[in-house]
Design an enzyme around this catalytic site. Sequence first.
Site, short mmCIF file in Angstrom:
data_model
loop_
_atom_site.label_atom_id
_atom_site.label_comp_id
_atom_site.label_asym_id
_atom_site.label_seq_id
_atom_site.Cartn_x
_atom_site.Cartn_y
_atom_site.Cartn_z
N HIS A 200 1.15 -1.19 -0.06
CA HIS A 200 -0.07 -0.18 0.29
C HIS A 200 1.04 1.17 0.11
O HIS A 200 1.92 1.41 0.77
CB HIS A 200 -0.91 0.13 1.45
N GLU A 203 -2.10 6.17 -0.52
CA GLU A 203 -3.14 6.54 -0.65
C GLU A 203 -3.58 7.82 0.25
O GLU A 203 -4.22 8.62 -0.23
CB GLU A 203 -3.98 5.04 0.34
N ASP A 282 -12.13 -3.40 1.10
CA ASP A 282 -12.81 -3.90 2.20
C ASP A 282 -14.25 -3.59 2.13
O ASP A 282 -14.94 -2.76 2.63
CB ASP A 282 -12.45 -3.30 3.60
#
Length: 341
Positions: A200, A203, A282
């Site tokens: 990740h 973001e 998610d």
Amino acid sequence: MTDRTVLSKLLRALPKAELHLHIEGTLEPELIFQLAQRNGIALSYPSVEALRAAYAFTDLQSFLDVYYAGASVLIHAQDFEDMAYAYFERAAADGIVHAELFFDPQTHTERGVAMVTVIEGLTRAGARAQQELGISSALILCFLRHLSEDAAFETLEQALPYRQHFIGVGLDSSERGHPPEKFARVFARCRELGLHLVAHAGEEGPPAYIETALDLLKVERIDHGVRCTDSPALVQRLAREQIPLTVCPLSNVKLCVFPQMSEHNLPALLAAGLKVTLNSDDPAYFGGYLLRNYEACFEAFPQWGRAEAIQLARNSLEASFAAPEQKAGWLQHLEAVAAGA
């Protein structure tokens, strides 16, 4: 049929891969309560409705607080199998032919759940999904970046006896204050072990996190990556090197990365030639599984049409870590669907 109806049917029919999916993030409130009852766990929310009401997130951390509370109901291998198989059933309905599932063992081992319990349950669900639903899948073990690199090393050692059950490692959880270089040594070790590497980055963190993930961690894909547009030079590099970005549109809006879908930078990323893929992150918490993410984008971006739909699906298949022969079969199927649309 209207053009939009035809497009909607195409979005469902196109074979797609999902490459950014946290399996713990597929726990719907109903299943959370069912597993809590089965395992004798008292939740701090009195009802399914009260738990859903807590899904009003203001940033990544406010989501993570609820996310970890939900994961507390996962105790036995059967719990992990039930959770993952519920996702696979939804994936099949969305036209997903391959899914690479992130899982967070530290979320569970810190609660006393054994590594083998987590991996066994998820592996059983994947085998069932292949046999009963025709969905290919793989597991990617993620390190929690708010914990130490030493903790990541410990998690890796716990997982290595089950190395045949996961194909790679990732880096997730709170991005702010936890740059990729914090995990340089453990990623180097994973590279030596022949594991695929993803992380990740970009973001909530700056473009520099994306660059460090590529240059220091040597990742093959960037999860999220939407902050790359703050650096034109980085956008050019990502396009030139065709580094896949696993973008999660509904998640980005839900976590206030973008105020609304129409303001998302996805059209700019795609127009710049980046290898963008759509994913649900998610989905139980962010308002939709993969098909809903596709639909939300095409509703928000009226300039997108058939060509973009086919390109996004193709990107997802090509960016997967599946075997070349598997990819070739899916891409052939994609061309057949596209030709008949």
